[in-house]
Write a protein that holds these residues in place. Structure first.
Motif, PDB file in Angstrom:
ATOM      1  N   ALA A 108      47.436   4.694  -4.780  1.00  0.00           N
ATOM      2  CA  ALA A 108      47.365   3.232  -4.708  1.00  0.00           C
ATOM      3  C   ALA A 108      46.494   2.756  -3.546  1.00  0.00           C
ATOM      4  N   ARG A 109      46.581   3.409  -2.412  1.00  0.00           N
ATOM      5  CA  ARG A 109      45.814   2.957  -1.244  1.00  0.00           C
ATOM      6  C   ARG A 109      44.305   3.092  -1.500  1.00  0.00           C
ATOM      7  N   GLU A 110      43.885   4.205  -2.085  1.00  0.00           N
ATOM      8  CA  GLU A 110      42.467   4.387  -2.401  1.00  0.00           C
ATOM      9  C   GLU A 110      42.017   3.404  -3.471  1.00  0.00           C
ATOM     10  N   GLU A 111      42.860   3.200  -4.487  1.00  0.00           N
ATOM     11  CA  GLU A 111      42.524   2.242  -5.547  1.00  0.00           C
ATOM     12  C   GLU A 111      42.438   0.820  -4.997  1.00  0.00           C
ATOM     13  N   ALA A 112      43.311   0.479  -4.053  1.00  0.00           N
ATOM     14  CA  ALA A 112      43.284  -0.855  -3.458  1.00  0.00           C
ATOM     15  C   ALA A 112      41.973  -1.092  -2.721  1.00  0.00           C
ATOM     16  N   ASP A 113      41.497  -0.103  -1.981  1.00  0.00           N
ATOM     17  CA  ASP A 113      40.213  -0.242  -1.284  1.00  0.00           C
ATOM     18  C   ASP A 113      39.074  -0.442  -2.279  1.00  0.00           C
ATOM     19  N   PHE A 114      39.109   0.319  -3.380  1.00  0.00           N
ATOM     20  CA  PHE A 114      38.056   0.196  -4.392  1.00  0.00           C
ATOM     21  C   PHE A 114      38.101  -1.170  -5.066  1.00  0.00           C
ATOM     22  N   LEU A 115      39.302  -1.636  -5.439  1.00  0.00           N
ATOM     23  CA  LEU A 115      39.427  -2.914  -6.132  1.00  0.00           C
ATOM     24  C   LEU A 115      39.068  -4.086  -5.217  1.00  0.00           C
ATOM     25  N   ALA A 116      39.387  -3.970  -3.931  1.00  0.00           N
ATOM     26  CA  ALA A 116      39.024  -5.031  -2.997  1.00  0.00           C
ATOM     27  C   ALA A 116      37.502  -5.181  -2.925  1.00  0.00           C
ATOM     28  N   GLU A 117      36.796  -4.065  -2.914  1.00  0.00           N
ATOM     29  CA  GLU A 117      35.334  -4.116  -2.857  1.00  0.00           C
ATOM     30  C   GLU A 117      34.747  -4.590  -4.176  1.00  0.00           C
ATOM     31  N   ALA A 118      35.373  -4.201  -5.288  1.00  0.00           N
ATOM     32  CA  ALA A 118      34.833  -4.554  -6.601  1.00  0.00           C
ATOM     33  C   ALA A 118      35.088  -6.007  -6.970  1.00  0.00           C
ATOM     34  N   THR A 119      36.207  -6.579  -6.531  1.00  0.00           N
ATOM     35  CA  THR A 119      36.577  -7.936  -6.929  1.00  0.00           C
ATOM     36  C   THR A 119      36.379  -8.986  -5.836  1.00  0.00           C
ATOM     37  N   GLY A 120      36.296  -8.571  -4.590  1.00  0.00           N
ATOM     38  CA  GLY A 120      36.200  -9.528  -3.492  1.00  0.00           C
ATOM     39  C   GLY A 120      37.532 -10.148  -3.117  1.00  0.00           C
ATOM     40  N   LEU A 121      38.615  -9.646  -3.673  1.00  0.00           N
ATOM     41  CA  LEU A 121      39.946 -10.167  -3.369  1.00  0.00           C
ATOM     42  C   LEU A 121      40.641  -9.272  -2.345  1.00  0.00           C
ATOM     43  N   GLU A 157      49.139  -8.545 -10.304  1.00  0.00           N
ATOM     44  CA  GLU A 157      49.822  -7.287  -9.988  1.00  0.00           C
ATOM     45  C   GLU A 157      49.366  -6.200 -10.952  1.00  0.00           C
ATOM     46  N   ILE A 158      49.285  -4.979 -10.434  1.00  0.00           N
ATOM     47  CA  ILE A 158      48.688  -3.865 -11.175  1.00  0.00           C
ATOM     48  C   ILE A 158      49.589  -2.640 -11.080  1.00  0.00           C
ATOM     49  N   LYS A 159      49.723  -1.953 -12.198  1.00  0.00           N
ATOM     50  CA  LYS A 159      50.370  -0.647 -12.236  1.00  0.00           C
ATOM     51  C   LYS A 159      49.303   0.425 -12.470  1.00  0.00           C
ATOM     52  N   LEU A 160      49.444   1.562 -11.775  1.00  0.00           N
ATOM     53  CA  LEU A 160      48.505   2.668 -11.889  1.00  0.00           C
ATOM     54  C   LEU A 160      49.168   3.859 -12.563  1.00  0.00           C
ATOM     55  N   ASN A 161      48.345   4.746 -13.126  1.00  0.00           N
ATOM     56  CA  ASN A 161      48.917   5.953 -13.729  1.00  0.00           C
ATOM     57  C   ASN A 161      49.364   6.953 -12.673  1.00  0.00           C
ATOM     58  N   ASN A 162      48.872   6.793 -11.444  1.00  0.00           N
ATOM     59  CA  ASN A 162      49.279   7.668 -10.342  1.00  0.00           C
ATOM     60  C   ASN A 162      49.549   6.811  -9.107  1.00  0.00           C
TER      61      ASN A 162
END
Length: 400
Positions: free
Chosen positions: A237-250, A228-233
């Protein structure tokens, strides 16, 4: 400049009418700002309530689907889910390192989650068990500040439970209870602390223990079930989730995707506020237009004299457009000041428990938009009177 002088004299020739007209515009702007600040404040409050005790982005193990081999007979592919081995994130330390390098990430919590039962004598309660690192217990949900009995020191055999769950089982800090998990593993744990968050879903059904204690109970010696992750903004979250999914493969899931009903409610709330703002602007336009139409009718002889002296029709139209501009600017300025003062006063009101009586955000009142739209609306409202005045026949007007 001469047109401006004439427009100003027209306005001040009937001060009571001008004051009432500017006051009407200011009232419409005040309503506009109040609704804008209220809608923004409600959105912030609801977002904080949802994200304050939950993750902004959750990383889950990827879902694996059977694939058709090249050249094989086409068949329908289905997802194969094991009932023995749990899906897990095995290389979570590497992913945690990647996340800590992201400037938008402010907190990370690797977790082992599962279901189980707390057993005390003949009393049994189903619980959601969350195993996390003791030093990061407040990373996602601020549990330590919510402890009402005992402490947050989990240790090797510690357990934190909610107030409602403790009342249901008759437990108190320092008492031993049996935890039986979905993997048919069980262990006696000590209730180290009891918390109260005010959220029924947490206080009634969630138990926290350390990550190392959870591993043998859920048969996960290495991996974790989610991060689980907390963001400063939170709004990104939706844009960060797309980026993290591509970066981690999760699989990355944002809090918005978990709370689609809330997102829909916020959109509907915003649309309602927009309708009220539109009606406020329409009332301003109608008020300015009606007043200037009346002014144009009353000043037909004066306009006729000016036209008889060779004043062009464009100059006459410009006089009435300037009147609309002056009324719009004055009303918008007064309305913005009044709206800000009203919103600031309302934001300072508190209930007996110290919380804000009204969720309002004075700094998000949309003041620039109010000034621009009001001024533009007042100018547009003066177009019809301006055209009517510019088309007055000099001879007919003088004869009246």
């Amino acid at each position: 400049m001469f047109a401006f002088t004439v427009a100003r004299r027209y306005l001040f020739s009937n001060p009571l009418q001008t004051v009432l007209l500017v006051a009407g515009v200011a009232l419409g702007v005040t309503v506009f700002i109040f609704i804008t600040a209220l809608i923004a404040g409600l959105a912030v409050l609801l977002t904080d309530q949802v994200t304050g005790n939950s993750a902004h982005v959750t990383l889950d193990p990827p879902t694996r689907v059977a694939r058709v081999l090249p050249g094989a007979q086409p068949i329908e592919s289905v997802a194969l889910v094991s009932t023995v081995q749990r899906r897990q994130i095995r290389d979570w330390p590497r992913i945690e390192g990647l996340l800590r390098a992201e400037p938008s990430v402010i907190a990370i919590s690797p977790q082992i989650t599962g279901s189980g039962f707390l057993v005390r004598g003949e009393a049994v309660a189903q619980v959601e068990v969350i195993g996390l690192e003791p030093q990061g217990i407040d990373a996602i949900t601020p549990i330590s500040s919510k402890i009402i009995s005992g402490s947050n020191a989990l240790g090797a055999d510690g357990l934190l439970i909610g107030e409602r769950l403790a009342q249901e089982l008759g437990l108190y800090a320092g008492q031993v209870v049996l935890l039986r998990t979905e993997r048919n593993a069980e262990r006696q744990l000590t209730v180290k602390g009891i918390y109260r968050t005010g959220l029924q879903s947490l206080d009634e059904r969630v138990a926290f223990l350390s990550l190392q204690t959870a591993r043998p109970l859920f048969d996960l010696p290495e991996g974790v079930t989610k991060i689980e992750i907390k963001l400063n903004n939170p709004t990104t979250a939706r844009e960060e989730a797309d980026f993290l999914a591509e970066a981690t493969g999760l699989r990355a899931i944002s809090w918005q995707d978990k709370n689609l009903d809330l997102e829909g409610a916020l959109k509907s709330q915003g649309q309602t506020g927009t309708l009220i703002q539109i009606f406020s602007l329409i009332s301003i336009v109608i008020g300015v237009a009606s007043a200037l139409v009346l002014s144009a009718y009353r000043r037909r002889p004066e306009v006729g004299i000016m036209r008889a002296f060779g004043i062009p029709s464009g100059f006459i139209a410009w006089i009435f457009l300037l009147q609309g501009l002056l009324i719009g600017l004055a009303g918008a300025a007064i309305g913005c000041a009044t709206g800000y003062g009203l919103c600031t006063w309302l934001a300072g009101l508190t209930r007996a428990d110290g919380t804000a009586a009204l969720p309002i955000a004075p700094e998000q009142g949309g003041y620039v938009a109010a000034i621009v739209l009001t001024t533009l609306g007042a100018v547009i409202a003066s177009v019809l009177p301006a055209r009517a005045a510019s088309r007055i026949d000099p001879l007919e007007a003088i004869q009246q």
